[in-house]
Structures are given as C-alpha cells and as structure tokens.
Design an enzyme around this catalytic site. Sequence first.
Site, short mmCIF file in Angstrom:
data_model
loop_
_atom_site.label_atom_id
_atom_site.label_comp_id
_atom_site.label_asym_id
_atom_site.label_seq_id
_atom_site.Cartn_x
_atom_site.Cartn_y
_atom_site.Cartn_z
N GLY A 177 121.38 35.17 90.12
CA GLY A 177 121.31 36.09 91.25
C GLY A 177 122.61 36.85 91.43
N ASP B 183 125.53 28.04 92.90
CA ASP B 183 124.34 28.89 92.86
C ASP B 183 124.14 29.56 94.22
OD1 ASP B 183 122.00 30.08 91.98
OD2 ASP B 183 121.01 28.21 91.42
N ASP C 45 118.17 31.87 98.82
CA ASP C 45 117.47 32.88 99.61
C ASP C 45 117.50 32.55 101.10
OD1 ASP C 45 116.52 34.53 97.37
OD2 ASP C 45 115.53 32.66 96.81
N LYS D 172 114.96 28.65 97.38
CA LYS D 172 115.48 29.36 96.21
C LYS D 172 114.31 29.86 95.36
CE LYS D 172 118.87 27.96 93.75
NZ LYS D 172 119.30 29.39 93.70
N GLY D 173 114.63 30.76 94.45
CA GLY D 173 113.60 31.26 93.54
C GLY D 173 113.29 32.72 93.69
N GLY D 174 114.06 33.40 94.56
CA GLY D 174 113.86 34.84 94.69
C GLY D 174 114.04 35.56 93.37
N GLY D 175 114.87 34.98 92.51
CA GLY D 175 115.08 35.55 91.18
C GLY D 175 114.22 34.89 90.12
N GLU E 269 117.02 26.19 87.84
CA GLU E 269 118.04 25.97 88.88
C GLU E 269 117.94 24.55 89.45
OE1 GLU E 269 118.60 30.52 90.58
OE2 GLU E 269 117.06 29.26 91.44
N LYS F 297 121.67 34.83 104.87
CA LYS F 297 120.84 33.75 104.31
C LYS F 297 120.75 32.54 105.25
CE LYS F 297 120.46 36.13 100.50
NZ LYS F 297 120.96 35.69 99.22
C1 5RP Z 1 117.27 32.92 91.91
C2 5RP Z 1 117.78 32.41 93.20
C3 5RP Z 1 118.94 33.12 93.80
O1 5RP Z 1 119.98 32.21 93.94
C4 5RP Z 1 118.55 33.66 95.15
O2 5RP Z 1 117.45 34.52 94.95
C5 5RP Z 1 119.72 34.41 95.81
O3 5RP Z 1 119.98 35.60 95.12
P1 5RP Z 1 121.12 36.59 95.58
O4 5RP Z 1 122.42 35.89 95.40
O5 5RP Z 1 120.95 37.77 94.65
O6 5RP Z 1 120.87 36.96 97.01
O7 5RP Z 1 117.30 31.45 93.76
O8 5RP Z 1 116.10 32.25 91.52
#
Ligand code: 5RP
Length: 232
Positions: free
Chosen positions: A29, A83, A86, A96-99, A105, A123
């Site tokens: 992310g 890490d 979200d 988590k898992g937005g990406g 992870e 967040k």
């Molecule tokens: C990816 C995730 C990321 O850590 C989560 O989406 C946060 O992303 P960002 O730092 O771009 O806000 O869980 O699967």
Amino acid sequence: MAHETEKRNAAAAAMDFVEDGMTLGLGTGSTAKFFVEFLAEEIADGLVVRGVPTSEETRRLAESLGVPLVDIEQVDRIHLTVDGADEVDGQAQLIKGGGAALLREKIVANASDLMVVIADPSKQVEALGAFPLPVEVTPFGYTITAKKVYDALCQAGVLRPRIKVRTGPGNIPLRTDGGNYILDCDCGTIPDAPKAAAHLAHVPGVVEHGLFTHLCRVVIIGSEDGATIFEY
Ligand code: 5RP
C-alpha cells in the site's frame, strides 16, 4: 495523494523499530511504500536487513530500490513486519486488504515477532466496519460462498451486510496474487470483530479475511509534523 505527509511521517517513525540483522515483513500500500523507501535509504547507508514482501507489488518496489529480499520458504523467523491498514480501532484491531494483499499480509504478520501498523489519522475508527471488509475467496463457487459469508456476518451481529465481488479492468473479478477473488463486505459496523473473524473462518471457500485481531501490538499514527506511537 491524500494524507501524504502523515503517511510518510508514520513510516519514518517505524524505522526506529528496525535493527541491523533483522528479517522484515514488508507491507503493501501507499503507506508501506514510504517505509520501503526509507528502508532503501538506510540500506544504502549500510543497514543490513532482508525483506519478505507481502505482495508482488511490494516485491517489485523493493527490487527496484535495491532492498534485499528472501523467499518466505527460506525464513525461520521474521523479526518485524511494518504494514498499513484500512481501519484501526482503539484495541489495535484492523481491517486490511484494500490493496487485495490481505492473505500474504496476514501470513507474514502472523509469523512475525512484532507487527507495527503505520497509518494516517483517517484510518482511526471507534468501531471497525465503515471500510468494506475484504474477504478472499476461491473463484470456484464464489456466489455460494458470498451467501455463506453474508450469513456468517449476520450471525456475528452485522446488520444486512452488502457484499460485492471486487472487479478490475474490464469489469471482471479482480484476481489476487494467489489467484483468488475478493468479496468486499460493506458492514456499516462490525460489533464484535473476533466473533466475525471466527464465523468467517468456518465458511468453506473463504481463504482469508481482512480482520486482523490479536496480531498488531504497535500502531503509529502520522501527523503533519511527526507521529504518535501507541503500544498495546
Ligand atoms: C493492502 C492493505 C493496505 O495496507 C491498506 O489498504 C492501506 O493502504 P494505504 O497505506 O495505501 O492506505 O491492507 O492489502
């Protein structure tokens, strides 16, 4: 990018947890990207560490910056994982898992001595659930699995979750690094995250879900001029 400085400052503060000789889980992310960039700078200055990437995206980034990587199958200990998230609540429970990287992870975080989450203040939440909960499922039978995920969330006290399969370019289901699909479950509020996690874990077809409970012990929230560290 929204919250860029806050993300960068959170990532910079996480560097204080890094020690020479560590094997590091590298998150995915935009916030984790800043951490990999800081790490690369320190490596150029002589820091000796090696990374286990949590996604192909992070693997490519680390390789491009000269961060030494190690195959997870060759690793018997991961000292620290840094890490993003979200959502993070006041008990260091995460969505988590937005990406779409939640499976790797979680495997890497769960194998680590310490998981540090870095995030911007947007967040932080009172209760998890406003961000749609990603649930990774096998493509086989995913419409049936989605109905069972609905039932599981309802049994855990979620009111009428709305579930959509995540799509990518061409409006076809997005494939994760592991070749699976993601169901994004708009829950509104998840009243009991461990209970929801337990119910989801019992659904055949669910590979993993984005609720991280009992995994994170340090949360770093970046601000415009620094960062605050919360230890649990
Ligand atoms: C990816 C995730 C990321 O850590 C989560 O989406 C946060 O992303 P960002 O730092 O771009 O806000 O869980 O699967």
